[in-house]
Motif scaffolding. Structure first.
Motif, PDB file in Angstrom:
ATOM      1  N   ARG A   1      -1.569  15.178  -3.243  1.00  0.00           N
ATOM      2  CA  ARG A   1      -1.932  14.998  -1.780  1.00  0.00           C
ATOM      3  C   ARG A   1      -1.054  14.063  -1.039  1.00  0.00           C
ATOM      4  O   ARG A   1      -0.670  13.250  -1.620  1.00  0.00           O
ATOM      5  N   PRO A   2      -1.005  14.147   0.116  1.00  0.00           N
ATOM      6  CA  PRO A   2      -0.205  13.051   0.872  1.00  0.00           C
ATOM      7  C   PRO A   2      -0.680  11.966   0.733  1.00  0.00           C
ATOM      8  O   PRO A   2       0.219  10.829   0.634  1.00  0.00           O
ATOM      9  N   ILE A   3      -1.779  11.450   0.799  1.00  0.00           N
ATOM     10  CA  ILE A   3      -2.272  10.127   0.353  1.00  0.00           C
ATOM     11  C   ILE A   3      -2.990  10.277  -1.192  1.00  0.00           C
ATOM     12  O   ILE A   3      -4.270  10.757  -1.168  1.00  0.00           O
ATOM     13  N   PRO A   4      -2.055  10.374  -2.038  1.00  0.00           N
ATOM     14  CA  PRO A   4      -2.731  10.673  -3.643  1.00  0.00           C
ATOM     15  C   PRO A   4      -3.639   9.629  -3.879  1.00  0.00           C
ATOM     16  O   PRO A   4      -3.842   8.638  -3.635  1.00  0.00           O
ATOM     17  N   MET A   5      -4.719  10.224  -4.979  1.00  0.00           N
ATOM     18  CA  MET A   5      -5.485   9.254  -5.606  1.00  0.00           C
ATOM     19  C   MET A   5      -4.887   8.261  -6.447  1.00  0.00           C
ATOM     20  O   MET A   5      -3.718   8.611  -6.963  1.00  0.00           O
ATOM     21  N   GLN A   6      -5.295   6.908  -6.281  1.00  0.00           N
ATOM     22  CA  GLN A   6      -4.860   6.064  -7.529  1.00  0.00           C
ATOM     23  C   GLN A   6      -5.638   6.252  -8.585  1.00  0.00           C
ATOM     24  O   GLN A   6      -6.763   6.313  -8.697  1.00  0.00           O
ATOM     25  N   LEU A   7      -4.566   6.507  -9.770  1.00  0.00           N
ATOM     26  CA  LEU A   7      -5.053   6.717 -10.900  1.00  0.00           C
ATOM     27  C   LEU A   7      -4.660   5.744 -11.910  1.00  0.00           C
ATOM     28  O   LEU A   7      -3.395   5.062 -12.166  1.00  0.00           O
ATOM     29  N   TRP A   8      -5.631   4.992 -12.732  1.00  0.00           N
ATOM     30  CA  TRP A   8      -5.577   4.148 -13.775  1.00  0.00           C
ATOM     31  C   TRP A   8      -5.992   4.748 -14.824  1.00  0.00           C
ATOM     32  O   TRP A   8      -7.337   4.981 -15.406  1.00  0.00           O
TER      33      TRP A   8
ATOM     34  N   ALA B   1     -21.450   4.715  -3.027  1.00  0.00           N
ATOM     35  CA  ALA B   1     -21.274   4.155  -4.292  1.00  0.00           C
ATOM     36  C   ALA B   1     -20.420   4.758  -5.515  1.00  0.00           C
ATOM     37  O   ALA B   1     -20.303   5.975  -5.418  1.00  0.00           O
ATOM     38  N   PRO B   2     -19.739   3.766  -6.079  1.00  0.00           N
ATOM     39  CA  PRO B   2     -18.913   4.079  -7.331  1.00  0.00           C
ATOM     40  C   PRO B   2     -19.865   5.351  -8.134  1.00  0.00           C
ATOM     41  O   PRO B   2     -21.013   5.097  -8.265  1.00  0.00           O
ATOM     42  N   MET B   3     -19.176   5.990  -8.984  1.00  0.00           N
ATOM     43  CA  MET B   3     -19.650   6.901  -9.586  1.00  0.00           C
ATOM     44  C   MET B   3     -19.218   7.062 -11.089  1.00  0.00           C
ATOM     45  O   MET B   3     -17.933   6.779 -11.093  1.00  0.00           O
TER      46      MET B   3
ATOM     47  N   ALA C   1     -12.510  11.443  -4.244  1.00  0.00           N
ATOM     48  CA  ALA C   1     -12.334  10.090  -4.823  1.00  0.00           C
ATOM     49  C   ALA C   1     -11.246   9.519  -3.967  1.00  0.00           C
ATOM     50  O   ALA C   1     -10.051   9.944  -4.174  1.00  0.00           O
ATOM     51  N   GLU C   2     -11.147   8.195  -3.839  1.00  0.00           N
ATOM     52  CA  GLU C   2      -9.776   7.346  -3.529  1.00  0.00           C
ATOM     53  C   GLU C   2      -8.990   6.878  -4.535  1.00  0.00           C
ATOM     54  O   GLU C   2      -7.778   6.624  -4.645  1.00  0.00           O
ATOM     55  N   SER C   3      -9.936   6.591  -5.679  1.00  0.00           N
ATOM     56  CA  SER C   3      -9.325   5.932  -7.037  1.00  0.00           C
ATOM     57  C   SER C   3     -10.166   6.231  -8.119  1.00  0.00           C
ATOM     58  O   SER C   3     -11.420   6.697  -8.123  1.00  0.00           O
ATOM     59  N   LEU C   4      -9.569   6.391  -9.373  1.00  0.00           N
ATOM     60  CA  LEU C   4     -10.239   6.653 -10.675  1.00  0.00           C
ATOM     61  C   LEU C   4      -9.617   5.909 -11.594  1.00  0.00           C
ATOM     62  O   LEU C   4      -8.373   5.897 -11.856  1.00  0.00           O
ATOM     63  N   GLN C   5     -10.534   5.761 -12.373  1.00  0.00           N
ATOM     64  CA  GLN C   5     -10.116   4.829 -13.598  1.00  0.00           C
ATOM     65  C   GLN C   5     -10.645   5.831 -14.661  1.00  0.00           C
ATOM     66  O   GLN C   5     -11.912   5.954 -14.970  1.00  0.00           O
ATOM     67  N   THR C   6      -9.835   5.925 -15.794  1.00  0.00           N
ATOM     68  CA  THR C   6     -10.318   6.741 -17.058  1.00  0.00           C
ATOM     69  C   THR C   6     -10.060   6.381 -18.247  1.00  0.00           C
ATOM     70  O   THR C   6      -8.861   5.768 -18.495  1.00  0.00           O
ATOM     71  N   TYR C   7     -10.877   6.479 -19.475  1.00  0.00           N
ATOM     72  CA  TYR C   7     -10.618   5.958 -20.672  1.00  0.00           C
ATOM     73  C   TYR C   7     -10.719   7.364 -21.629  1.00  0.00           C
ATOM     74  O   TYR C   7     -11.841   7.858 -21.410  1.00  0.00           O
TER      75      TYR C   7
END
Length: 283
Positions: free
Chosen positions: A168-175, A239-241, A115-121
């Motif tokens: 990682r060098p280009i880290p995941m964007q985490l929200w 697609a988003p998962m 994943a490039e980005s992750l949103q979590t609740y």
């Protein structure tokens, strides 16, 4: 026969295999063909096509080539899809742990890795990607009191290794949105929680991590039933998962849809509602 004590579980398909499966289904539909039509023209078994299009099996190269030729896919695009097939057999660092992990959790780790980005609740716990080792160990032991030491160690190792996506060098964007209950609940004692809170503050200071608390004053909201994770990918074909885990322990991993965006936005808006001041962490 003597038991090894190991529960062997089905391995989750890699993201590349899922990507290939979805694209093959789109190509077939785009060519105006039903599965029955493909069977007649290629002599490929109907059940095989069904399983290929759902990432339940990895097609042989000649099978994939036959399907692509039937669907009229240009040579350049065929080369890309054949490369996906080649890459679909590659597994990440977690391969060694797969016999011990539920399939849905395997799928989460595999997609999280890509994943490039992750949103979590999270309503009850600090998100796994932001847990310290001591917190993770105390949490797992508390939730599964009968767990043996070997299994506990494996679970902690997996949880810590998952966090490599943030280094990682280009880290995941985490929200990450975390319910106030998760912040205030003392897991593992005061020393463990103090370390965990310091870790959260340090994480929140990083440019690729956004950490916010949903206060008690927000009242009831759509995220309360359990965990909610949305993963987005750089590749246009992915697609988003969505991964959800209810309080009843029912984990589900599926493609995202518009309703998931609405759910996330509703949870996110809840953090703006007034609450008593936070005394244990400020992010």
């Amino acid at each position: 026969m003597e038991s090894t004590g190991v529960v062997v579980r089905k391995m989750a398909p890699t993201i590349r295999l899922r990507r290939l499966a979805g694209e093959l289904r789109k190509l077939r539909i785009g060519a105006g063909l039903k599965i029955e039509d493909v069977v007649k023209q290629t002599q490929i078994d109907q059940s095989s096509i069904y399983r290929i299009e759902r990432a339940l099996t990895r097609p042989q190269r000649r099978t994939l080539t036959a399907l692509l030729n039937l669907y009229g896919v240009p040579a350049e695009r065929q080369a890309t899809l054949l490369n996906w097939l080649k890459e679909s057999n590659q597994q990440g660092w977690f391969r060694v742990y797969e016999p011990y992990l539920p399939e849905q959790y395997q799928a989460l780790i595999a997609f999280e890795y890509e994943a490039e980005s992750l949103q979590t609740y999270e309503s009850m716990f600090v998100p796994g990607l932001l847990q310290t080792e001591a917190y993770a160990r105390a949490l797992i032991k508390g939730v599964v009191p009968a767990i043996d030491e070997d299994d506990l160690q494996r679970r902690v190792e997996v949880r810590m290794q998952r966090q490599s996506v943030l280094q990682r060098p280009i880290p995941m964007q985490l929200w990450a949105l975390v319910d106030e209950a998760a912040i205030r609940r003392v897991v593992g004692g005061s020393d463990v929680m103090q370390e965990q809170m310091r870790h959260l503050l340090e994480a929140a200071a990083r440019p690729h991590i956004r950490l916010q608390v949903v206060p008690f004053g927000a009242g009831a909201h759509p995220g309360m039933p359990g965990s909610f994770i949305r993963l987005d990918f750089a590749d246009q074909f992915d697609a988003p998962m969505i991964y959800t885990d209810s309080m009843a322990g029912d984990a589900l991993f599926r493609p995202g849809f518009d309703g998931d965006i609405e759910t996330w936005e509703k949870i996110q808006l809840c953090r703006h509602r007034r609450s008593t001041p936070m005394t244990c962490v400020s992010v």
